[in-house]
Design an enzyme around this catalytic site. Sequence first.
Site, mmCIF file in Angstrom:
data_model
loop_
_atom_site.group_PDB
_atom_site.id
_atom_site.type_symbol
_atom_site.label_atom_id
_atom_site.label_comp_id
_atom_site.label_asym_id
_atom_site.label_seq_id
_atom_site.Cartn_x
_atom_site.Cartn_y
_atom_site.Cartn_z
ATOM 1 N N ASP A 180 -9.357 -16.541 -16.609
ATOM 2 C CA ASP A 180 -10.074 -17.042 -15.435
ATOM 3 C C ASP A 180 -11.139 -18.076 -15.814
ATOM 4 O OD1 ASP A 180 -10.633 -16.528 -12.510
ATOM 5 O OD2 ASP A 180 -12.622 -16.116 -13.325
ATOM 6 N N ASN A 194 -0.371 4.532 -0.243
ATOM 7 C CA ASN A 194 -0.991 5.807 0.191
ATOM 8 C C ASN A 194 -1.689 5.706 1.541
ATOM 9 O OD1 ASN A 194 -3.102 4.201 -0.496
ATOM 10 N ND2 ASN A 194 -4.148 5.700 -1.788
ATOM 11 N N HIS A 199 -3.868 -17.269 -5.188
ATOM 12 C CA HIS A 199 -4.760 -16.499 -4.295
ATOM 13 C C HIS A 199 -6.004 -17.289 -3.904
ATOM 14 C CE1 HIS A 199 -6.315 -16.242 -8.271
ATOM 15 N NE2 HIS A 199 -7.439 -15.777 -7.805
ATOM 16 N N ASP A 200 -6.118 -18.521 -4.449
ATOM 17 C CA ASP A 200 -7.302 -19.353 -4.158
ATOM 18 C C ASP A 200 -6.986 -20.517 -3.239
ATOM 19 O OD1 ASP A 200 -8.615 -19.190 -7.550
ATOM 20 O OD2 ASP A 200 -8.957 -17.890 -5.816
ATOM 21 N N GLU A 260 -6.816 -20.767 -16.816
ATOM 22 C CA GLU A 260 -7.113 -21.429 -15.545
ATOM 23 C C GLU A 260 -8.223 -22.423 -15.842
ATOM 24 O OE1 GLU A 260 -9.754 -19.865 -12.784
ATOM 25 O OE2 GLU A 260 -8.786 -20.710 -11.035
ATOM 26 N N ASP A 288 -1.850 -1.249 -3.824
ATOM 27 C CA ASP A 288 -2.174 -0.496 -5.033
ATOM 28 C C ASP A 288 -1.045 -0.599 -6.065
ATOM 29 O OD1 ASP A 288 -1.807 2.012 -2.640
ATOM 30 O OD2 ASP A 288 -0.222 1.401 -4.021
ATOM 31 N N ASP A 290 -4.053 3.855 2.806
ATOM 32 C CA ASP A 290 -5.475 3.548 3.022
ATOM 33 C C ASP A 290 -5.670 2.081 3.404
ATOM 34 O OD1 ASP A 290 -6.559 3.137 -0.489
ATOM 35 O OD2 ASP A 290 -4.981 2.176 0.697
ATOM 36 N N ASP A 335 0.852 -1.200 0.000
ATOM 37 C CA ASP A 335 0.000 0.000 0.000
ATOM 38 C C ASP A 335 0.884 1.245 0.000
ATOM 39 O OD1 ASP A 335 -1.919 1.635 2.621
ATOM 40 O OD2 ASP A 335 -1.820 2.020 0.452
ATOM 41 N N ASP A 339 -5.200 -10.376 -15.712
ATOM 42 C CA ASP A 339 -6.160 -11.446 -15.468
ATOM 43 C C ASP A 339 -7.416 -11.159 -16.297
ATOM 44 O OD1 ASP A 339 -6.379 -13.194 -12.344
ATOM 45 O OD2 ASP A 339 -7.512 -13.592 -14.181
HETATM 46 O O1 TEU Z 1 -11.152 -19.422 -9.522
HETATM 47 C C1 TEU Z 1 -11.999 -20.475 -9.968
HETATM 48 C C2 TEU Z 1 -11.643 -21.646 -9.169
HETATM 49 O O2 TEU Z 1 -11.208 -22.653 -9.688
HETATM 50 C C3 TEU Z 1 -11.734 -21.540 -7.710
HETATM 51 O O3 TEU Z 1 -12.514 -20.416 -7.381
HETATM 52 C C4 TEU Z 1 -12.484 -22.781 -7.266
HETATM 53 O O4 TEU Z 1 -13.399 -23.112 -8.273
HETATM 54 C C5 TEU Z 1 -13.271 -22.458 -6.037
HETATM 55 O O5 TEU Z 1 -12.377 -21.940 -5.107
HETATM 56 C C6 TEU Z 1 -13.967 -23.741 -5.578
HETATM 57 O O6 TEU Z 1 -12.990 -24.681 -5.188
HETATM 58 C C7 TEU Z 1 -11.188 -18.257 -10.322
HETATM 59 C C8 TEU Z 1 -10.405 -17.198 -9.555
HETATM 60 O O7 TEU Z 1 -9.046 -17.641 -9.404
HETATM 61 C C9 TEU Z 1 -11.077 -17.021 -8.213
HETATM 62 O O8 TEU Z 1 -10.322 -16.129 -7.378
HETATM 63 C C10 TEU Z 1 -12.462 -16.453 -8.461
HETATM 64 O O9 TEU Z 1 -13.140 -16.380 -7.217
HETATM 65 C C11 TEU Z 1 -13.258 -17.375 -9.415
HETATM 66 O O10 TEU Z 1 -12.526 -17.813 -10.538
HETATM 67 C C12 TEU Z 1 -14.442 -16.582 -9.987
HETATM 68 O O11 TEU Z 1 -13.930 -15.588 -10.856
HETATM 69 CA CA CA Z 2 -3.476 2.037 -1.141
#
Ligand code: TEU
Ligand code: CA
Length: 623
Positions: A279, A104, A405-406, A334, A110, A106, A102, A179
Amino acid sequence: MLGDNSTISELLSNPIGFDVIYKILLQMGKSISLVDNFVIRRLKIKHIKFFLKGKLGEDFFYSLYELLNQEGTIEHSEKDEISRKWWKEAVFYQIYPKSFKDSNGDGIGDLKGITLKLDYLKALGVDALWLCPIYDSPLDDNGYDIRDYKKVLKEFGTMEDFDNLVTELKKRNMRIILDLVVNHTSDEHEWFKKALADKNSKYHDYYIFKPNEGRAPNNWVSFFSGSAWRYVEQTDEYSLRLFSSKQMDLNWENENVRKEVEDIVTFWRNKGIDGFRLDVINYISKNSFNDGNETIGKLMEFYGVENYFFGKHLHDYLRELKKNAFGEMFSVGETPGVGFEMSRLLSGEKRGELDTVFLFDHLETPGHVRFDDYHYDLNYLKKYYVDMYAHLTTEDWPSLFFENHDNPRMISKVSPKEEHRKNIGKLIATFMLTLRGTPFIYQGQELGLINQNFEKIEDFRDVESINKYEELICQGVKEDEAIHILLAGSRDHARTCMPWSDGFTTGKPWIMSYSTINIDDKSEIEDKDSIYNWYKKLIALRKDSKTLVYGRVRFPSNKKKNYFSYYREDEERSFFIEINLSDKRIKRVEKISGYELMLSSGANNEYMEPYEVSIYKKSLSNR
Ligand code: TEU
Ligand code: CA
């Protein structure tokens, strides 16, 4: 055409057939060798039906044949040379902008914050960035619900900040991919608002609407809990939403939608990016809106998935998108639920669709799902990678990753013990940087980050976790048990703020800042034995010799549990990598000679330390 009289051999030679059978056996904790053998291969599917009657009804086989017969078999031609591409040699680094830096105060990461850390990334050896969505969004799914594809989210900064980031990257000879989230848009996108305002507008057919006949059109469930159908009062219809109730699925059968996507790709291509991560791109073609099969739904966790996870028009849409917009730009799809053989259909060099994909079967061991609280047995990776490279030819190029991130942090999946954290972190890095494929490091992985100690539901931010918690409570699960389930699989583990020595923010962070162990970038950089410096040395080794990029992969046939080794070879040199997949000290197995030890996380004696990795190199020519 495959049917009841087809043999199991014919079923296994169909790419979808192989992957579906592999996945079903995987979920059952079984191996493909259960069916991929001389006896079973000669059986006809109708014989199997007889044995399985009651478990897999007629509708299962109907759905299966529907799916299988949309694809032919795919040749396994093997040309010698692997084509050279920048994205095969590059080390990628995935950034979740909201949690990265971050600038700034907040409390929200960013674009300017990312620019501040480019020298840190360059020093690590990163060649290319993948930014999670940076577009205008109501942030229901933290940006995977896009409201305006051509506008930068105001919390992340301005288009000028983006242009400056691209300029600073190019100064450092680094690249950037964004993305592309086009299976769905936010319900606050102007297209969806216009679709609701007038059922006869062209935008109504941008989405998937079904008339209200008193209940949801079918039994499909959302990945974020509840029905996959949202009732829309304004038009008295149901609209499909595979994800959150604010993420509305686009109708890709509509050519206008496909043209809009081409326009978005071209807009960002003209701003100097090098490609996209796409995605859930394998979901865009829906085969039908029939009810999901009970058995498949139970097995795959989500009713209805067989109707859209690999639709019959998917290849057409991807070829059209590449021809009309991507051109030579890099694309990584993905593709949840897709297996080795199907990945070849999507990203084989001659297919003209994607360059590579993210597959997910290695992220949980057989029979487990993300929210199961279990310890990941690394011996599974030995089997997974030997299987994978047995299927891929020189025209196929995998991605290599363990975090994003998932998903929770990989070290925490393997062991909660701090004594093992460093070696597990180095072991994971070694798989990503010495197997053949493009490595994607997720922010913080290079620091050996582990899962967060969230305590109560108010600590969580992710729509998937919050919806799952509410669903569990409604099912009568006690609060502390529901939190325990979230702690096993919540995506928020990967979304806590990066622990910079100069601080993530001067304000109050949007999510708990990282606190599970006391490390930061400065301490890791200064610790010569750190996971950070292991990544840095391995990346340098990979850059120094293209052997670790393009070299052949060879697995000695040793069956010893907990021990895994492989060679990477070309005409100039051979690398030998040996790994202890367990928390026990084990004897080295493979006898080698003439190799020089390059890197080791152990004590270099006859026994390998727990989770030890040792990497050796031998020159094969005097060049
Ligand atoms: O993720 C899809 C996906 O494979 C995961 O969200 C998984 O299906 C879910 O966690 C159930 O196990 C993509 C993005 O990476 C995710 O961050 C988004 O939330 C999702 O699509 C919808 O855009
Ligand atoms: Ca910020």
